[in-house]
Design a protein around this motif. Structure first.
Motif, mmCIF file in Angstrom:
data_model
loop_
_atom_site.group_PDB
_atom_site.id
_atom_site.type_symbol
_atom_site.label_atom_id
_atom_site.label_comp_id
_atom_site.label_asym_id
_atom_site.label_seq_id
_atom_site.Cartn_x
_atom_site.Cartn_y
_atom_site.Cartn_z
ATOM 1 N N THR A 190 -0.423 -15.298 9.447
ATOM 2 C CA THR A 190 0.380 -14.064 9.409
ATOM 3 C C THR A 190 1.086 -13.826 10.747
ATOM 4 O O THR A 190 2.272 -13.487 10.789
ATOM 5 N N GLU A 235 -3.320 -7.071 -3.054
ATOM 6 C CA GLU A 235 -4.268 -6.448 -2.121
ATOM 7 C C GLU A 235 -3.613 -5.559 -1.065
ATOM 8 O O GLU A 235 -4.267 -4.673 -0.533
ATOM 9 N N LYS A 293 7.740 -10.533 2.457
ATOM 10 C CA LYS A 293 6.377 -10.768 1.994
ATOM 11 C C LYS A 293 6.228 -10.511 0.498
ATOM 12 O O LYS A 293 6.807 -9.562 -0.028
ATOM 13 N N ASN A 305 5.194 -15.727 0.838
ATOM 14 C CA ASN A 305 6.128 -15.148 1.811
ATOM 15 C C ASN A 305 7.309 -16.089 2.000
ATOM 16 O O ASN A 305 7.174 -17.299 1.854
ATOM 17 N N HIS A 346 -0.009 -15.355 -1.231
ATOM 18 C CA HIS A 346 0.970 -14.720 -0.349
ATOM 19 C C HIS A 346 2.204 -15.619 -0.337
ATOM 20 O O HIS A 346 2.264 -16.597 0.412
#
Ligand code: FAD
Ligand code: MLT
Ligand code: ZN
Length: 467
Positions: free
Chosen positions: A336, A421, A347, A391, A389
């Motif tokens: 991250t 989440e 994201k 992204n 994720h």
């Protein structure tokens, strides 16, 4: 009129109740509370209220309620959806819970921990560990995120596979309602079906229904043995076969199963200077199992050997010590931060049914390549929970909202969710309306109206503000 002059009565009332240390109004003091972790949502607080106990939280809410002023609760300010950041009007009070950070009790037999909302997650984890117990919520921001924030976002993290989301760990809760009413539900009970389980409304509501001031969390026994392995896998389908084999061989001792794309490890190497100890591969799995019974490491070695034989893994390493396990986790935990250093990104904290992950990844990749050429996906996440994720690193020529829609439309085709989440915050308010059914949104507004009829709690977060 300045914002301070416009709200002089309220600010005087807050200062007299909280004392000078409890109310910040100088621009320089407000700055750390004004902008989110990603620096995407610059805001401007009217003031920051820093109550020292629940009675003071109640007084702040009652005063803001009477004055019709919005309140933005803030914990560690690590949220990734802009939920804890005020708007830019200069008319909202940030309510920082950081001074309410006491751990009241750790009960190793009852397996509970009671603490105030401003207690930092890592501090609570350490207090549980000191008594030989585990507080199983774990995420890369645990050194700053606070229990109130964890509860208000229903945080996930790396151990959901075994222990579930934060919701399942909250036994008792104390909240303060929009008008200042304190509701004390601090019961350390595993079973409690006496009436509505109202605390569930506040868990995951991102500060829009009430302020969490204290909680009793469930602990679990600490596993004596842990086995952490990093494996190179050829593709997401092979990673899924590995997950299935791990579940067959290791049962519920598996506590983490993370998928990491080649480009994510490249970002970590470039921006955090950390290198993977195994051979390069398009995909990598980081998995961990824990047990107090002997034989765990041998079982993981067998699993790894069989995966290599089948071709579901092409290389792998099992940590020899806690320190080595920490180095493997550092690769994952720095993604991250490395992404933030790499430039602008969009994201997507999405989930799909676990078996659909490979097809979802292929569909999203194809859609982006055709509709937004030049974007660079940074794909990683909690594969064992179906939470990816997805992204996307973008250039100045790309429109973030269009990228959102491309990825979320792919998610919808697989029956997924646009937030697994991190929550909605202010970042996904419009996307929530696009992806939830009208009856679901209408129900959400009815709950909001019942608990916060003036719309003063975290206005414009989760639901569009009603002007
Ligand atoms: P804040 O950011 O301060 O607030 C989050 C939301 O909760 C806001 O809407 C705020 O208004 C509300 N809120 C805060 N405190 C209260 C309170 N006492 N009462 C009512 N409402 C309140 N999240 C995950 O779920 N899983 C991950 O793996 C994960 N990894 C992360 C890694 C990094 C590097 C970073 C920066 C973030 C990560 N996050 C992750 C997101 C974030 O850490 C979590 O959402 C965390 O729960 C936020 O806690 P906080 O105390 O920082 O909350
Ligand atoms: C994580 O799992 O590391 C965070 O939730 C993901 C993110 O930064 O998007
Ligand atoms: Zn995550």
């Amino acid at each position: 009129m300045s914002r301070i002059a416009a709200h002089a009565d309220l600010l005087a009332q807050l200062e007299s109740r909280l004392g000078r240390a409890g109310l910040l109004t100088d621009e320089a003091d407000l700055a750390p509370y004004a902008t989110d972790w990603r620096r995407l949502f610059p805001g401007r607080p009217l003031a920051v209220a820093r109550p020292a106990d629940t009675a003071a939280v109640s007084a702040v809410l009652a005063a803001c309620h009477a004055a019709g002023v919005g309140i933005v609760p803030q914990g560690g300010h690590t949220g990734l959806a802009g939920g804890a950041t005020p708007d830019a009007s200069g008319g909202q009070v940030v309510l920082s819970l950081g001074r309410m950070n006491a751990i009241r009790r750790v009960d190793p037999l009852g397996l509970t921990l009671e603490a105030e909302a401003g207690c930092i997650l890592k501090v609570a984890q350490d207090a549980a560990e000191a008594q030989g117990r585990l507080l199983p919520v774990s995420l890369a921001a645990e050194g700053s995120a606070m229990l109130g924030g964890i509860i208000a976002t229903n945080a996930g993290g790396i151990n959901v596979l075994r222990y579930g989301m934060t919701r399942g760990l909250v036994l008792g809760l104390e909240v303060v309602l929009a008008d200042g009413t304190v509701v004390d539900g601090l019961r350390a009970l595993r079973k409690d079906n006496a009436g509505y389980d109202w605390k569930q409304l506040f868990i995951g509501s991102e500060g829009t229904l009430g302020i969490v001031t204290a909680a009793i969390l469930r602990l679990v026994p600490r596993a004596r043995h842990t086995a952490t392995a990093l494996l190179a896998v050829p593709d997401p389908a092979a990673a899924l076969r590995l997950l299935e084999a791990a579940q067959d061989e290791l049962g519920d001792t598996i506590q983490a199963f993370e998928l990491i794309a080649r480009d994510s490890l490249a970002l970590v190497a470039e921006h955090a200077g950390l290198a993977s100890p195994i051979g390069e591969s398009d995909w990598t799995v980081l998995m961990e199992a824990g047990s107090s019974l002997p034989g765990l490491r041998e079982a993981v070695e067998t699993l790894l050997g069989e995966a290599l034989e089948r071709g579901d893994a092409t290389d792998g390493v099992i940590a020899e010590s806690g320190q080595q396990a920490g180095s493997l986790w550092a690769l994952r935990e720095h993604i991250t931060e490395a992404e933030a250093r790499a430039g602008k990104s969009v994201k997507h904290d999405v989930s799909v049914p676990i078996p659909a992950i490979p097809d979802f990844l292929a569909a999203a990749g194809k859609a982006l390549a055709t509709q937004a050429p030049g974007t660079r996906p940074n794909i990683f996440g909690h594969m064992g929970d179906g939470n990816i994720h997805y992204n996307v690193l973008i250039g100045p020529e790309h429109d973030p909202e269009a990228i959102n829609r491309i990825v979320h439309d792919a998610v919808a085709r697989f029956g997924g969710s646009i937030s697994a989440e991190h929550g909605i915050g202010q970042y996904r308010v419009d996307e929530l309306v696009r992806h939830r059914r009208p009856a679901e949104m209408a129900l959400a507004h009815r709950i909001k109206d019942a608990l916060d009829p003036q719309g003063l709690l975290n206005p414009g977060k989760v639901l569009r503000a009603r002007v």
